[in-house]
Design an enzyme around this catalytic site. Structure first.
Site, PDB file in Angstrom:
ATOM      1  N   ASP A 107       0.821  -1.217   0.000  1.00  0.00           N
ATOM      2  CA  ASP A 107       0.000   0.000   0.000  1.00  0.00           C
ATOM      3  C   ASP A 107       0.847   1.256   0.000  1.00  0.00           C
ATOM      4  O   ASP A 107       0.379   2.340  -0.369  1.00  0.00           O
ATOM      5  CB  ASP A 107      -0.936   0.002   1.211  1.00  0.00           C
ATOM      6  CG  ASP A 107      -2.045  -0.995   0.984  1.00  0.00           C
ATOM      7  OD1 ASP A 107      -1.828  -2.199   1.201  1.00  0.00           O
ATOM      8  OD2 ASP A 107      -3.125  -0.569   0.523  1.00  0.00           O
TER       9      ASP A 107
ATOM     10  N   LYS B 155      -1.046  -5.149   4.055  1.00  0.00           N
ATOM     11  CA  LYS B 155      -2.105  -5.640   4.934  1.00  0.00           C
ATOM     12  C   LYS B 155      -1.564  -6.272   6.203  1.00  0.00           C
ATOM     13  O   LYS B 155      -0.548  -6.971   6.166  1.00  0.00           O
ATOM     14  CB  LYS B 155      -2.946  -6.646   4.140  1.00  0.00           C
ATOM     15  CG  LYS B 155      -4.122  -7.250   4.857  1.00  0.00           C
ATOM     16  CD  LYS B 155      -5.053  -6.246   5.484  1.00  0.00           C
ATOM     17  CE  LYS B 155      -5.605  -5.201   4.541  1.00  0.00           C
ATOM     18  NZ  LYS B 155      -6.266  -4.069   5.237  1.00  0.00           N
TER      19      LYS B 155
END
Ligand code: MRU
Length: 368
Positions: free
Chosen positions: A253, A264
């Site tokens: 991300d 995650k």
């Protein structure tokens, strides 16, 4: 990619009516395949916040379409260019508050606002923001394909070096086509390898609490008929110890200038287990997911904390009905951290659209 044999992207417009945007409502998968229409920027912000669309690259592209929908709204109010820009910039603030961690959201918003600055009328703001969102979507597809080709070379190398009969890959969360416009980041090399005839198998960590692995990655791989097995997050280390994993590949991300990978929650533990078992750990990172402004992932990245319900309530299919059930003592406090940081020392390499690089500043800064 394919859904029941038909090609879909995760976000699209109907050629005859460009006034709205369609997405696959990912909160309904794997039990039902449901398409949702986004008619204005608020719908778009809600879809991101509720994770009907999710995954760093797709969040970015959806936000770019959200800005286009805001420009349409401003034009329909017959706003002059000053009011149009103000409306779009207010909308972009709402969009940027939806999810804090994936850098693609902020990258896409900044990119769109910079382009719109050159507009002289509301009509121009509409056409510029539409062209920009469409380009971002097309670029994302090409970037994911390129990452797939680069990852395929890596898989071929592992196959040869380890004299494998079957390549066993382990992945966490969903860095698949559902997290992008098409192909995915971590799954793109898997699709390319499978297409090329390579014998492979994917261990899919379920990814508590929202189960993006078990619900989304497994569904995607199943639709493409790729051999895979769902395991609990806790089982990743065990299958590695048993010699059942050749390579770990995840998405990201936000990746820092020093090569720390934010992904995650649970990715860090998977990377620790990979290091302990001498298994290469790769993150597939498009250039849009690098944050060149920060170095230290642990201290500089804003980690999303979501509602504790996602941990204490679980949902599943009973007969034809989706049921939600509570699974923990009601009074126990709960913390729901969405992401964690895998320090660069645990990362073997970063698969980007421009090639595979080491997770270090000297190589990352060249991508800027
Ligand atoms: O919370 P999510 O489902 O948006 O998180 C998704 C991930 O962590 C992915 O691994 C990441 O966005 C990379 S996507 C290609």
């Amino acid at each position: 990619m394919l859904v029941k044999g038909k090609h879909y992207r995760t976000i699209w417009q109907n050629p005859g009516n460009l006034n709205s945007v369609f997405i696959i409502d990912q909160t309904k998968l794997p039990f039902s395949f449901s398409v949702k229409e986004l008619k204005n920027f608020k719908d778009t912000a809600k879809a991101i916040e509720r994770m009907q669309v999710r995954g760093a690259p797709l969040i970015g592209v959806t936000a770019a379409f959200g800005i286009y929908l805001a420009a349409l709204e401003a034009r329909s109010m017959k706003s002059d260019i000053k009011k149009t820009i103000r409306f779009i910039s207010d909308a972009s603030k709402i969009l940027s508050q939806t999810r804090p961690t994936a850098v693609n959201l902020f990258w896409a918003i900044e990119n769109s606002l910079n382009k719109i600055k050159t507009a002289l009328t509301a009509g121009e703001a509409v056409s510029i923001s539409l062209a920009n969102a469409q380009k971002m979507a097309e670029d994302d597809v090409q970037v994911c394909e390129a990452m797939g080709m680069n990852g395929l070379e890596l898989f071929k190398l592992l196959y040869r070096e380890k004299k494998l009969k079957r390549l066993n890959i382990l992945t966490h969360c969903n860095a698949g086509w559902l997290a992008t416009v098409d192909y995915g980041t971590a799954t793109s090399p898997i699709y390319k390898a499978f297409e090329s005839g390579m014998d492979l198998h994917v261990w899919v960590e379920e990814t508590r609490p929202r189960y993006q692995g078990g619900k989304l990655t497994a569904w995607e791989l199943g639709e493409m008929r790729i051999p895979h097995t769902i395991i609990t997050d806790n089982a990743g280390g065990y299958v590695m110890q048993k010699g059942l994993v050749d390579v770990v590949i995840t998405g990201s991300d936000r990746t820092t200038l020093n090569g720390d990978v934010c992904n995650k929650i649970g990715t860090y533990k998977t990377a620790l287990a990979a290091a302990d078992n001498n298994i290469p750990f790769f993150a597939a990172v498009p250039v849009s997911s690098f944050d060149f402004n920060i170095k230290d992932g642990i201290n500089e990245i804003d980690i999303e904390e979501r509602n504790s319900n996602e941990i204490t309530v679980t949902e599943g299919l009973q007969g034809k009905l989706i049921r939600k059930v509570k699974i923990f003592p009601e009074k126990s406090p709960v913390k729901n951290f969405g992401f964690d940081i895998t320090p660069s020392r645990l990362v073997t390499g970063l698969i980007t659209e421009r090639g595979i690089i080491h997770p270090r500043k000297s190589e990352i800064k060249k991508l800027k």
